[in-house]
Design a protein around this motif. Structure first.
Motif, PDB file in Angstrom:
ATOM      1  N   SER A  67       8.476 -10.862   6.691  1.00  0.00           N
ATOM      2  CA  SER A  67       7.397 -11.089   6.225  1.00  0.00           C
ATOM      3  C   SER A  67       6.086 -10.222   7.235  1.00  0.00           C
ATOM      4  O   SER A  67       5.608  -9.865   6.947  1.00  0.00           O
ATOM      5  CB  SER A  67       6.877 -12.357   5.576  1.00  0.00           C
ATOM      6  N   THR A  68       5.852 -11.671   8.147  1.00  0.00           N
ATOM      7  CA  THR A  68       5.042 -10.310   9.881  1.00  0.00           C
ATOM      8  C   THR A  68       5.795  -8.991   9.814  1.00  0.00           C
ATOM      9  O   THR A  68       4.493  -8.585  10.117  1.00  0.00           O
ATOM     10  CB  THR A  68       4.920 -12.065  11.135  1.00  0.00           C
ATOM     11  N   GLU A  69       7.259  -9.055  10.115  1.00  0.00           N
ATOM     12  CA  GLU A  69       7.105  -7.199  10.597  1.00  0.00           C
ATOM     13  C   GLU A  69       6.618  -6.586   9.732  1.00  0.00           C
ATOM     14  O   GLU A  69       5.832  -5.099   9.555  1.00  0.00           O
ATOM     15  CB  GLU A  69       8.567  -7.316  10.590  1.00  0.00           C
ATOM     16  N   ASN A  70       6.752  -6.664   8.230  1.00  0.00           N
ATOM     17  CA  ASN A  70       6.359  -6.355   6.955  1.00  0.00           C
ATOM     18  C   ASN A  70       4.710  -6.417   6.937  1.00  0.00           C
ATOM     19  O   ASN A  70       4.254  -4.992   6.545  1.00  0.00           O
ATOM     20  CB  ASN A  70       7.091  -6.341   5.425  1.00  0.00           C
ATOM     21  N   MET A  76       6.251  -0.866  -1.588  1.00  0.00           N
ATOM     22  CA  MET A  76       6.903  -2.561  -2.342  1.00  0.00           C
ATOM     23  C   MET A  76       8.196  -2.602  -2.706  1.00  0.00           C
ATOM     24  O   MET A  76       6.783  -2.427  -4.081  1.00  0.00           O
ATOM     25  CB  MET A  76       5.451  -3.368  -1.376  1.00  0.00           C
ATOM     26  N   ILE A  77       8.446  -3.159  -2.559  1.00  0.00           N
ATOM     27  CA  ILE A  77       9.982  -3.713  -3.547  1.00  0.00           C
ATOM     28  C   ILE A  77       9.278  -5.022  -3.367  1.00  0.00           C
ATOM     29  O   ILE A  77       9.613  -5.559  -2.427  1.00  0.00           O
ATOM     30  CB  ILE A  77      10.789  -3.108  -3.324  1.00  0.00           C
ATOM     31  N   ASP A  78       9.113  -5.712  -4.613  1.00  0.00           N
ATOM     32  CA  ASP A  78       8.042  -6.849  -4.516  1.00  0.00           C
ATOM     33  C   ASP A  78       8.911  -8.007  -5.676  1.00  0.00           C
ATOM     34  O   ASP A  78       8.222  -7.731  -6.232  1.00  0.00           O
ATOM     35  CB  ASP A  78       6.923  -6.839  -4.253  1.00  0.00           C
ATOM     36  N   LYS A 114       0.502 -10.656  -4.275  1.00  0.00           N
ATOM     37  CA  LYS A 114      -0.660 -12.347  -4.781  1.00  0.00           C
ATOM     38  C   LYS A 114      -1.640 -11.707  -2.508  1.00  0.00           C
ATOM     39  O   LYS A 114      -2.531 -12.131  -2.169  1.00  0.00           O
ATOM     40  CB  LYS A 114       0.575 -12.855  -4.140  1.00  0.00           C
ATOM     41  N   TRP A 115      -0.102 -11.487  -1.747  1.00  0.00           N
ATOM     42  CA  TRP A 115      -0.969 -11.296  -0.313  1.00  0.00           C
ATOM     43  C   TRP A 115      -1.973 -10.170  -0.307  1.00  0.00           C
ATOM     44  O   TRP A 115      -2.593 -10.133   0.119  1.00  0.00           O
ATOM     45  CB  TRP A 115       0.379 -11.203   0.456  1.00  0.00           C
ATOM     46  N   ILE A 116      -1.752  -8.964  -0.523  1.00  0.00           N
ATOM     47  CA  ILE A 116      -2.536  -7.838  -0.914  1.00  0.00           C
ATOM     48  C   ILE A 116      -3.939  -7.978  -1.392  1.00  0.00           C
ATOM     49  O   ILE A 116      -5.248  -7.747  -1.324  1.00  0.00           O
ATOM     50  CB  ILE A 116      -2.166  -6.456  -1.347  1.00  0.00           C
TER      51      ILE A 116
END
Length: 91
Positions: free
Chosen positions: A36-39, A52-54, A61-63
């Motif tokens: 997740s950090t790399e992404n 982003m395939i989510d 939620k993060w964005i």
């Protein structure tokens, strides 16, 4: 002859992000794992919008949490007045 070796546990995230920024991402909902950090680094460092395939909506939620101060609006295709916010954003 130049020889250069890197430690086996060195990640690209160590060079392209700061621990305080990653912590802020985690506070805003980014999961606390290396993938997740790399992404997160990719999303914040690219010049274009990444795909982003989510399926669990963690990235969404993060964005949304990261962009609260910029008044990010979530628009769904089936919502009433779907085109109005899009037209306002483009104008």
């Amino acid at each position: 002859e130049n020889s250069y070796s890197t430690p086996k546990d060195t990640f690209i995230c160590d060079f392209l992000s700061e621990p305080t920024r990653v912590r802020d991402w985690n506070i805003c909902g980014l999961p606390v794992d290396a993938f997740s950090t790399e992404n997160g680094v990719i999303v914040t460092r690219t010049r274009r919008w990444p795909l982003m395939i989510d399926p669990q909506e963690q990235a969404k939620k993060w964005i949304i949490n990261m962009e609260k101060n910029n008044k990010l609006a979530e628009i769904k295709v089936g919502q009433k007045n779907f085109m109005q916010p899009i037209e306002t954003a483009i104008a």
